[in-house]
Every structure is written in C-alpha cells, then in structure tokens.
Design a protein around this motif. Structure first.
Motif, mmCIF file in Angstrom:
data_model
loop_
_atom_site.group_PDB
_atom_site.id
_atom_site.type_symbol
_atom_site.label_atom_id
_atom_site.label_comp_id
_atom_site.label_asym_id
_atom_site.label_seq_id
_atom_site.Cartn_x
_atom_site.Cartn_y
_atom_site.Cartn_z
ATOM 1 N N SER A 244 0.844 -1.194 0.000
ATOM 2 C CA SER A 244 0.000 0.000 0.000
ATOM 3 C C SER A 244 0.875 1.238 0.000
ATOM 4 O O SER A 244 1.680 1.436 0.909
ATOM 5 N N LEU A 246 0.028 4.104 0.737
ATOM 6 C CA LEU A 246 -0.395 5.000 1.805
ATOM 7 C C LEU A 246 0.317 4.696 3.123
ATOM 8 O O LEU A 246 0.238 5.482 4.070
ATOM 9 N N ARG A 247 0.961 3.566 3.185
ATOM 10 C CA ARG A 247 1.675 3.182 4.403
ATOM 11 C C ARG A 247 3.137 3.599 4.292
ATOM 12 O O ARG A 247 3.836 3.211 3.366
ATOM 13 N N THR A 248 3.572 4.374 5.264
ATOM 14 C CA THR A 248 4.952 4.847 5.266
ATOM 15 C C THR A 248 5.797 4.005 6.219
ATOM 16 O O THR A 248 5.271 3.336 7.114
#
Length: 350
Positions: A244, A246-248
């Motif tokens: 994903s 959006l995941r850092t």
C-alpha cells in the motif's frame, strides 16, 4: 650654649621617634614580580546514568534502526497485525522461513563424532564454496581469531578452533547468507543485526556451557535463530508496507513488529528445521520472567550482545554496560562475558 643644647635635644627626640615609628609601622611588601593566578575550579565528577539491563535489547533495536532514544514513535497497528499474520499463515513461503541448510545435519554429526578428523570435517565444508569462504571470514573475525596471521585453510581453522568453535562458526556461516540478503534501507540494519547475532550466539553458548551446564551448541544455534528470525520479520514488514503506497516506513512500526514477532518466528523456524525439543522450548521461554537453563543463557546472550553493540556505537560506556549486566548475573560472570565478546583484534595488540 643654649642653642646647642636645644639642637641636641631635638636630635635625640627625633631619633627616638624614628625608632618608634619603624617598630610600629609595617613596611609594605615589595610588589610580586609574578602574575597572580586565579584559583582553578575543579568540576565535581559527573555521575554516570545507570542503564536498566531489561532496556538494552530495545535500545539496541532503536539504534540499529537509526532512531534516537528520545524520538517520538508512531506505531501503525494495522501494519504490525499484517506482519504477524504473514509470518504465521499456514501457507508460509520459504521467503520467510528459510529452508534448512542441507549440510547442517551432516556437519553436526561430524563435529559431534570424536573420531572425525579435521580433514574429514574440512572436506564436508569445502564441498560448498560459499560456505567455505564464509567460514574463513568468520574464523578471522575478532570474535574467533586466535592468532595474528590469517587462517587461510578450512583444515587449519578446524585444527586451531577446535570442535566447539567450529560448530559455532559452521552454524553462523550457514545462516549468514540469509541474514545479509537485505538491500536498500534494510541493508544497514541487516549488518547491525548480523554482528549482534554473532555476539548473542557466542555469549549464550559460553554461558550455557559454563553456568547452566547445558549444551553450548544448542544455545548457540538458538541464538542464531533469534537473529535470523529478526531478519525475516524485517523482510515481512518491508513486503507489507510495499502493498500500500499510503503506508509509510515508521521506525515505531518496525520496532513493534520486531518485538512482537521475532521470538514466535524463531520458534516457527526451529520447528520447520526439526531441531531438538530443548532448543524449541528455550526459544519459547526466552521472554519469561525467570527463564532457566538454555532459555536463561539466551536471555543473557541478548543482554550481552545489546550492551556490546551499544558500546561499540558509543551510546553507553563500558561502566554502564558492566553495571547493567552485573545487576542480573554475578559480577565476575558479567566481566568474563564482556571480555569474551570485546576481545581486541590481533592488529590492536601489536
């Protein structure tokens, strides 16, 4: 005549006055030719902040992840849950549980056989060029090197180090390629983890043999699996984050995943490799409040390795490290283990 008498009386009175003044008035001392020196103020000794032994493993992980102790940590719970699920799935792939090295059973049998010669053991190792090169590199590392000159042959390494030492080096050489396969952001952590794992397994083996009267090789192999499982957790976390955009990558998330999943993953690998029951049980018990036997040696190994790595990185002093270790193990044992894993290289002693 009267005038002469008056003058004589004046002289006598003046002399008496001069002698009186000389005896009652202090003559100022001559000015010093040297410059006045201000008094030196000596600072009181700075107290060294104690380090709790139980905090050592977490502090090592933080510094291996390049995070300062006082950095706020944000944990992505969903990521940690996904990592745990990935590592415990029934269809677990070899990406996360490496295949047992083919030479491991044969080598263990050979080094446990008192009749096996160093030449026969060297022949087995020499059949795998990568394993042979890795073993020589570890044999010449500060932890195992016993002489100034490099060890350049497998047979010489077996002869010099002995069966106990060669068993430790063989096992380390078998798992090193898996642990150092990381790249990119994980490469630095992987190198730190490898050094930590070598020290952990060595300290655990020494403690098991000398203090617990347990099999040192079993403790050493269990220690290697703890390091190996840490590498697997990092790989799984990297894969989960890549799914994903959006995941850092958050240090707090990596730390949480390592602390939660490393031991269960080590237990899983030990079962997958069909290792002896005492090794599996020691891994299960390493986080217990008061572990015994092999599990206690593993716990001590983790403390020693964490302290050694933090000291090498100048994050704690030797005094702090020894004080922390001595709070849980006898002071003479702490000093002995510390010297064992912090030996100077032959070049340093020249």
């Amino acid at each position: 005549m009267v005038i002469f008498s008056a003058i004589l009386a004046a002289v006598i009175v003046g002399g008496i006055a001069w002698f009186w003044l000389r005896s009652h008035v202090q003559t100022p001392a001559p000015a010093s030719r040297t410059r006045d020196v201000a008094p030196v103020e000596i600072d009181p000794p700075v107290a060294v902040a104690p380090v709790a032994v139980g905090d050592l493993p977490r502090r090592f992980l933080l510094h291996a992840l390049a995070v300062d102790d006082d950095t706020p940590l944000r944990v992505q719970r969903a990521v940690v849950e996904d990592v745990a699920a990935t590592l415990t799935r029934a269809d677990l792939s070899s990406r996360y549980t490496p295949r047992r090295p083919n030479l491991l059973p044969q080598l263990i049998h050979s080094v446990n056989d008192s009749a096996a010669s160093s030449r026969s053991i060297a022949r087995i190792i020499g059949s795998d060029p990568v394993l042979a090169a890795t073993l020589l590199r570890i044999a010449n590392s500060p932890l195992y090197r016993l002489q100034r000159q490099d060890v350049q042959s497998i047979e010489r390494a077996v002869t010099l180090i002995g069966n106990d030492g060669i068993r430790q080096i063989i096992s380390a050489a078998l798992v090193q390629p898996v642990m150092q396969a990381a790249s990119g952001e994980d490469a630095v952590f992987a190198r730190q983890l490898w050094d930590y794992t070598l020290v952990l397994s060595l300290a655990a083996a020494d403690h098991a043999r000398s203090m617990e009267q347990e099999d040192g090789f079993a403790a050493q192999l269990a220690g290697l699996l703890l390091g190996l499982s840490g590498a697997m957790v990092m790989q799984a976390t990297t894969d989960v984050l890549a799914r994903s955009p959006l995941r850092t990558r958050e240090p707090g998330t990596l730390l949480e995943a390592l602390e939660r999943c490393t031991v269960p993953t080590a237990v899983r690998i030990a079962g997958h490799w069909q290792l002896a029951a005492p090794i599996v049980q020691a891994l299960r018990d390493v986080d217990a409040d008061a572990p015994a036997g092999l599990a206690h040696s593993l716990q001590v190994g983790r403390w020693v390795a964490s302290a050694a790595m933090l000291h090498a990185g100048r994050h704690i002093s030797e005094e702090q490290a020894l004080a922390a270790l001595s709070s849980e193990v006898p002071a003479h044992v702490a000093v002995w283990l510390w010297k064992r894993v912090n030996r100077p290289t032959p070049a340093d002693s020249r």
